[in-house]
Design a protein around this motif. Structure first.
Motif, short mmCIF file in Angstrom:
data_model
loop_
_atom_site.label_atom_id
_atom_site.label_comp_id
_atom_site.label_asym_id
_atom_site.label_seq_id
_atom_site.Cartn_x
_atom_site.Cartn_y
_atom_site.Cartn_z
N LEU A 189 4.78 3.88 0.20
CA LEU A 189 3.69 4.50 0.96
C LEU A 189 3.32 3.64 2.16
CD1 LEU A 189 1.25 5.30 -2.02
CD2 LEU A 189 3.26 6.62 -1.28
N GLY A 190 3.41 4.24 3.38
CA GLY A 190 3.04 3.50 4.58
C GLY A 190 1.64 3.83 5.01
N GLY A 191 1.25 3.03 5.93
CA GLY A 191 1.91 2.10 6.80
C GLY A 191 2.71 2.80 7.90
N ASP A 192 2.86 2.06 9.02
CA ASP A 192 3.62 2.64 10.12
C ASP A 192 5.13 2.60 9.81
OD1 ASP A 192 5.03 0.37 11.56
OD2 ASP A 192 2.98 -0.39 11.71
N HIS A 193 5.91 3.32 10.61
CA HIS A 193 7.32 3.54 10.28
C HIS A 193 8.20 2.29 10.39
CE1 HIS A 193 10.11 7.31 9.93
NE2 HIS A 193 10.32 6.44 8.97
N SER A 194 7.66 1.19 10.95
CA SER A 194 8.45 -0.06 10.98
C SER A 194 8.82 -0.50 9.56
CB SER A 194 7.68 -1.17 11.70
OG SER A 194 6.56 -1.60 10.94
N ILE A 195 8.05 -0.03 8.57
CA ILE A 195 8.32 -0.46 7.19
C ILE A 195 9.67 0.03 6.68
CG2 ILE A 195 5.84 -0.53 6.68
CD1 ILE A 195 6.29 1.94 4.86
N ALA A 196 10.23 1.05 7.32
CA ALA A 196 11.55 1.55 6.89
C ALA A 196 12.62 0.46 7.01
CB ALA A 196 11.95 2.77 7.71
N ILE A 197 12.40 -0.50 7.91
CA ILE A 197 13.34 -1.62 8.05
C ILE A 197 13.43 -2.36 6.71
CG2 ILE A 197 13.76 -3.83 9.21
CD1 ILE A 197 12.23 -2.68 11.66
N GLY A 198 12.27 -2.60 6.12
CA GLY A 198 12.22 -3.30 4.84
C GLY A 198 12.77 -2.45 3.70
N THR A 199 12.33 -1.20 3.64
CA THR A 199 12.79 -0.31 2.56
C THR A 199 14.32 -0.23 2.55
OG1 THR A 199 10.80 1.03 2.88
CG2 THR A 199 12.56 2.00 1.58
N LEU A 200 14.90 0.04 3.71
CA LEU A 200 16.36 0.21 3.78
C LEU A 200 17.08 -1.10 3.48
CD1 LEU A 200 16.54 2.67 6.81
CD2 LEU A 200 17.20 3.18 4.44
N SER A 201 16.47 -2.23 3.82
CA SER A 201 17.11 -3.53 3.51
C SER A 201 17.21 -3.73 2.00
CB SER A 201 16.35 -4.68 4.17
OG SER A 201 15.19 -5.02 3.43
N GLY A 202 16.22 -3.21 1.27
CA GLY A 202 16.27 -3.31 -0.19
C GLY A 202 17.24 -2.30 -0.79
N ASN B 84 15.83 10.59 -12.35
CA ASN B 84 15.05 9.42 -12.75
C ASN B 84 13.61 9.82 -13.02
OD1 ASN B 84 14.01 6.89 -13.14
ND2 ASN B 84 14.98 6.00 -11.32
N LYS B 85 13.16 9.64 -14.25
CA LYS B 85 11.80 10.06 -14.62
C LYS B 85 10.80 8.91 -14.47
CE LYS B 85 11.66 14.39 -15.35
NZ LYS B 85 10.65 15.20 -14.64
N GLN B 86 11.27 7.77 -13.98
CA GLN B 86 10.37 6.62 -13.81
C GLN B 86 10.20 6.32 -12.33
OE1 GLN B 86 12.39 3.75 -16.44
NE2 GLN B 86 10.39 3.68 -17.44
N ILE B 87 8.97 6.34 -11.87
CA ILE B 87 8.69 6.12 -10.44
C ILE B 87 7.84 4.86 -10.28
CG2 ILE B 87 7.54 7.08 -8.39
CD1 ILE B 87 7.97 9.88 -9.61
N SER B 88 8.22 4.03 -9.30
CA SER B 88 7.37 2.90 -8.93
C SER B 88 6.82 3.14 -7.53
CB SER B 88 8.17 1.60 -8.91
OG SER B 88 8.13 1.00 -10.17
N ILE B 89 5.50 3.10 -7.43
CA ILE B 89 4.85 3.27 -6.13
C ILE B 89 4.60 1.91 -5.50
CG2 ILE B 89 2.68 4.00 -5.03
CD1 ILE B 89 2.62 6.35 -6.91
N ILE B 90 5.02 1.77 -4.23
CA ILE B 90 4.83 0.51 -3.51
C ILE B 90 4.02 0.81 -2.25
CG2 ILE B 90 6.01 -1.43 -2.39
CD1 ILE B 90 8.58 -0.54 -3.95
N GLY B 91 2.85 0.22 -2.11
CA GLY B 91 2.03 0.41 -0.91
C GLY B 91 2.36 -0.63 0.15
N VAL B 92 2.40 -0.19 1.39
CA VAL B 92 2.67 -1.14 2.49
C VAL B 92 1.59 -0.96 3.57
CG1 VAL B 92 4.43 -2.14 3.99
CG2 VAL B 92 5.13 -0.74 2.04
N PRO B 93 0.52 -1.78 3.48
CA PRO B 93 -0.61 -1.64 4.41
C PRO B 93 -0.30 -2.29 5.77
CG PRO B 93 -1.07 -3.35 2.80
CD PRO B 93 0.28 -2.78 2.44
N MET B 94 0.62 -1.68 6.47
CA MET B 94 1.15 -2.25 7.72
C MET B 94 0.72 -1.41 8.92
SD MET B 94 3.13 -3.81 9.80
CE MET B 94 4.42 -4.82 9.17
N ASP B 95 0.12 -2.06 9.92
CA ASP B 95 -0.22 -1.33 11.16
C ASP B 95 0.26 -2.07 12.40
OD1 ASP B 95 -2.02 -3.40 11.29
OD2 ASP B 95 -3.75 -2.16 11.75
N LEU B 96 1.11 -3.07 12.20
CA LEU B 96 1.49 -3.94 13.33
C LEU B 96 2.72 -3.45 14.08
CD1 LEU B 96 0.87 -7.27 11.43
CD2 LEU B 96 -0.60 -6.23 13.17
N GLY B 97 3.32 -2.36 13.61
CA GLY B 97 4.49 -1.81 14.29
C GLY B 97 4.13 -0.87 15.43
#
Ligand SMILES: NC(=[NH2+])NCCC[C@H](N)C(=O)O
Ligand SMILES: [Mn+2]
Ligand SMILES: [Mn+2]
Length: 301
Positions: free
Chosen positions: A96-109, A3-16
């Motif tokens: 791009l994180g953000g603390d590792h709690s964001i993996a919950i969201g990434t994997l859900s998608g 895949n030559k197309q990349i979408s960058i998603i920032g997750v400014p999360m520090d609550l985990g």
């Protein structure tokens, strides 16, 4: 990378977790030149901006041992929906994180698209705690457990289905700080782990070959890389909230990324736990971007 197309998603999360500053991780990684680095390799890169982290305004908060539960649920749902949309558009999600709690969201998608997803968890920790086993109440120590369907039901059922991934499709690389409850779970679920002991003994080349063969045997339909910068030795990545000495070194990490690139297996990735407040001159974000370079095909010659 096909895949030559990349979408960058920032997750400014520090609550985990309980050290502030990791919400600035996406800015630090952008500042370290992620877009330019990937464009130079011939990718078409779209920066989708940052996910909204909702504020919990409810007055009668549920009494749990889970710090900032409602905010993490809101952010994970927003992130999961965004990852879903990015994949609908045929693009490679780079979170791009953000603390590792964001993996919950990434994997859900990701679970919308992949029924048999392989996951590489590159980390000093196993992140397999539940509210019952967590020593800290920090949700960033729980995302892998949540994603295999264990933990608080509101976290487990983000985006209304569970589990997101199979425990036998997970490979943890770099573990050296594992809590007693996590150790039991690893045994009970038969989760594949290459601790620092195996990396020392076998070398990174063999560890990565075994990892990729394992995914082939499991017939995975995609592989997600969840890279916690604390997997690497804090000598190279000091800007993390939970550093553990004796980690994977700089060149070994590049080798791992280069081998993943050659394998053509990786279908999504996230780089988490970059905390510029704890860092030295953005060193940790620089390492993150350098590793992304190797993951996406950068060569020394
Ligand atoms: N993603 C991380 N850095 N996790 C660290 C977890 C530390 C510890 N195991 C805990 O549950 O609190
Ligand atoms: Mn970690
Ligand atoms: Mn982690």
């Amino acid at each position: 990378m096909n895949n030559k197309q990349i979408s960058i998603i920032g997750v400014p999360m520090d609550l985990g977790q309980n050290r502030r500053g990791v919400d600035m991780g996406p800015s630090a990684i952008r500042y370290a030149g992620v877009v330019e680095r990937l464009e130079a390799l011939g990718y078409d890169v779209t920066d989708e901006g940052d996910i909204i982290i909702p504020k919990d305004l409810t007055t009668d908060k549920e009494m749990t041992h889970l710090r900032n539960l409602e905010e993490v649920i809101g952010a994970s749902t927003n992130l999961g929906n965004k990852v879903h949309d990015v994949m609908e558009n045929g693009k490679f999600p780079l979170v791009l994180g953000g603390d590792h709690s964001i993996a919950i969201g990434t994997l859900s998608g990701l679970a919308d698209r992949y029924q048999n997803l392989g996951v590489i968890w590159y980390d000093a920790h196993a992140d397999l705690n539940t509210a019952d086993t967590s020593p800290s109440g920090n949700i960033h120590g729980m995302p892998l457990a949540v994603s295999i369907g264990l933990g608080h039901e509101k976290l487990v059922n983000i985006r209304d289905f569970a589990p997101k991934i199979k425990p036998e499709n997970v490979v943890i690389i770099g573990a050296r700080s594992v809590d007693p409850g996590e150790r039991e779970l690893i045994k009970e679920k038969g989760i594949k782990v290459f601790t620092m002991h195996e990396i020392d003994k076998l070398g990174m080349t063999t560890v990565m070959e075994l990892t990729m063969n394992y995914f082939k045997e499991r017939r995975v339909d995609g592989v997600h890389l969840s890279l916690d910068l604390d997997g690497i030795d804090p000598l190279y990545t000091p800007g993390v909230g939970t550093p553990v000495p004796g980690g994977i070194n700089y060149r070994e990490s590049h080798l791992a990324m280069e081998m993943l690139y050659s394998s053509n297996m990786i279908t999504s990735a996230e780089f988490v736990e970059v905390n510029p407040i704890l860092d030295e001159k953005n060193k940790t974000a620089d390492v993150a971007v350098a590793l992304m370079g190797s993951l996406f095909g950068e060569k020394l010659l």
